[in-house]
Design a protein around this motif. Structure first.
Motif, PDB file in Angstrom:
ATOM      1  N   UNK A   1     -90.660 -23.222 -35.053  1.00 37.56           N
ATOM      2  CA  UNK A   1     -90.154 -22.337 -34.446  1.00 37.56           C
ATOM      3  C   UNK A   1     -89.589 -22.122 -32.894  1.00 37.56           C
ATOM      4  N   UNK A   2     -90.248 -23.351 -32.306  1.00 37.89           N
ATOM      5  CA  UNK A   2     -89.729 -23.324 -30.543  1.00 37.89           C
ATOM      6  C   UNK A   2     -88.707 -24.185 -30.610  1.00 37.89           C
ATOM      7  N   UNK A   3     -89.062 -25.069 -31.214  1.00 35.77           N
ATOM      8  CA  UNK A   3     -87.294 -25.348 -31.285  1.00 35.77           C
ATOM      9  C   UNK A   3     -85.908 -25.478 -32.000  1.00 35.77           C
ATOM     10  N   UNK A   4     -86.139 -24.178 -32.636  1.00 35.60           N
ATOM     11  CA  UNK A   4     -85.262 -23.555 -33.590  1.00 35.60           C
ATOM     12  C   UNK A   4     -84.436 -22.792 -32.330  1.00 35.60           C
ATOM     13  N   UNK A   5     -85.279 -22.310 -31.429  1.00 32.31           N
ATOM     14  CA  UNK A   5     -84.792 -21.294 -30.411  1.00 32.31           C
ATOM     15  C   UNK A   5     -84.493 -21.952 -29.416  1.00 32.31           C
ATOM     16  N   UNK A   6     -84.342 -23.007 -29.289  1.00 35.41           N
ATOM     17  CA  UNK A   6     -84.315 -23.774 -28.183  1.00 35.41           C
ATOM     18  C   UNK A   6     -82.736 -24.498 -28.756  1.00 35.41           C
ATOM     19  N   UNK A   7     -81.708 -24.542 -29.727  1.00 30.88           N
ATOM     20  CA  UNK A   7     -80.980 -25.003 -30.543  1.00 30.88           C
ATOM     21  C   UNK A   7     -80.982 -26.081 -31.692  1.00 30.88           C
ATOM     22  N   UNK A   8     -82.353 -27.298 -31.418  1.00 31.51           N
ATOM     23  CA  UNK A   8     -83.086 -28.267 -32.144  1.00 31.51           C
ATOM     24  C   UNK A   8     -82.851 -27.558 -33.677  1.00 31.51           C
ATOM     25  N   UNK A   9     -81.907 -28.506 -34.508  1.00 34.62           N
ATOM     26  CA  UNK A   9     -81.348 -28.631 -35.416  1.00 34.62           C
ATOM     27  C   UNK A   9     -83.067 -28.640 -36.622  1.00 34.62           C
TER      28      UNK A   9
END
Length: 392
Positions: free
Chosen positions: A20-28
């Motif tokens: 969730x945190x990575x996706x919110x930072x734009x990571x696929x």
């Protein structure tokens, strides 16, 4: 340039939080697991998911599955691990995986030290960090028998092993024999220390602490121990300074790279603090740190790739002080209500007190897994628990 992440152990609540945190930072984010029912696979944060062979069953096949998935992406992904089995296998095959993935790992000497409890305790003593005392005949029973390593491939197939509380010499000998046979290493026998538990979490680069956080364990899967189900920010400044100093000494001594969590227990009677163990990877209570606004996974991604992530639109959330893993806490409650345990007078709260505490956190504490914006993982966690019981 796009950034990709393979988030392994998708059945773990910490993997879900990281995704969730990575996706919110734009990571696929692609979530991997050996289980099709793994909750993180069903998160809105996951751009895709994949199934891999359990490393306990076949390490080479597990690595081949990761390499195949990584090779299908436009850029080399980073890998995030949330169990010793996946982490140590990635480390063992790091040269092969480096061809298709971006890794951020410590030296062989450091990994060997922090993933072997005996070597960790030996290092701690040289640094004047008190460790849980060894058991002697004078100590008496009950005592704790634990393996030096939490997962071992001594018998070709990986075997996970945790600590066991024993009450007499016959039980102690039986558990020691079983650990020796499955891990190929002699067991560690320690005094049973009763008291509060604390965790210090770091992200390090060459032994330098880049980020830190500390929590107090409120409840575990069982009154005897296990993964934390309710935890809160460590607010006692005196204790915080002591455990942080000890943990930092271990990070410096091993010149650690990546995440680490150092666990301590304070003896209720003597108030002395003891080192319990070190997790040289992302830890189970990670959801609390992330909800409190400490960007462990984003900063880890930056260290692994050398790229800066885009800033979040939402403000840093520093007001979160406590989280609950509801399903795990329900298991704790059932244990308190129905388990017949000789340690009940020492470790268990009263049944009415347990029910009150559980209900309070159910209604008033933020959850590790459940999210109104991302509800499916919370439902799938129940399904996964049932499926895993059937498979076992």
């Amino acid at each position: 340039m796009s950034m990709y992440a393979l988030v392994l152990d998708g059945e773990q609540k910490s993997a879900l939080s990281a995704a969730r945190e990575l996706a919110s930072a734009g990571v696929t984010v692609l979530v991997g697991s050996a289980y099709g029912s793994a909750p993180a696979r069903y998160s809105r944060a996951a751009s895709g998911s994949f199934t891999y062979t359990r490393p306990q069953s076949d390490r080479a096949a597990f690595v081949a599955d990761l390499a195949k998935q990584a090779a299908s992406l436009k850029e080399k992904p980073i890998i995030l691990t949330f169990s010793d089995a996946t982490h140590l296998t990635v480390y063992e095959y790091r040269e092969e995986l480096a061809k298709t993935c971006q890794l951020f790992l410590s030296s062989p000497e450091a990994v060997e030290t922090l993933f072997d409890k005996k070597k960790t305790y030996d290092l701690a003593r040289t640094l004047h960090i008190p460790a849980i005392p060894d058991w002697t005949a004078d100590t008496g029973f009950p005592c704790v028998v634990k393996p030096r390593v939490s997962v071992s491939w001594h018998s070709l197939k990986g075997v996970n092993r945790t600590a066991t509380i024993v009450f007499n010499e016959a039980e102690k000998s039986a558990v020691e024999t079983e650990i020796d046979a499955t891990t190929g290493l002699p067991a560690i026998v320690q005094k049973l220390v009763v008291g509060k538990e604390y965790g210090v979490e770091f992200l390090c680069k060459d032994g330098v602490v880049l980020l830190q956080f500390a929590h107090e364990r409120v409840r575990s899967l069982s009154p005897r121990g296990g993964a934390a189900t309710v935890k809160q920010v460590l607010a006692d400044i005196v204790i915080l300074k002591e455990v942080t100093r000890y943990a930092a000494a271990l990070a410096v001594a091993t010149v650690w790279n990546g995440p680490m969590m150092v666990e301590f227990k304070q003896d209720t009677q003597t108030k002395k603090m003891y080192l319990m163990e070190v997790n040289g990877r992302f830890w189970g209570s990670l959801p609390l740190a992330l909800r409190a606004g400490v960007p462990f996974v984003e900063r880890y991604a930056e260290c692994a790739t050398g790229q800066l992530l885009k800033k979040k639109a939402t403000p840093t959330r520093r007001t979160v002080q406590r989280t609950q893993h509801w399903l795990g806490d329900a298991r704790w409650l059932l244990s308190v209500l129905f388990t017949h345990d000789p340690l009940r007078p020492t470790l268990y709260p009263s049944r009415w007190s347990a029910l009150r505490m559980f209900l309070f956190d159910t209604f008033f504490t933020l959850k590790d897994v459940w999210s109104w914006r991302d509800p499916l993982p919370g439902l799938m966690e129940i399904v996964h628990t049932i499926v895993k019981k059937i498979l076992v």
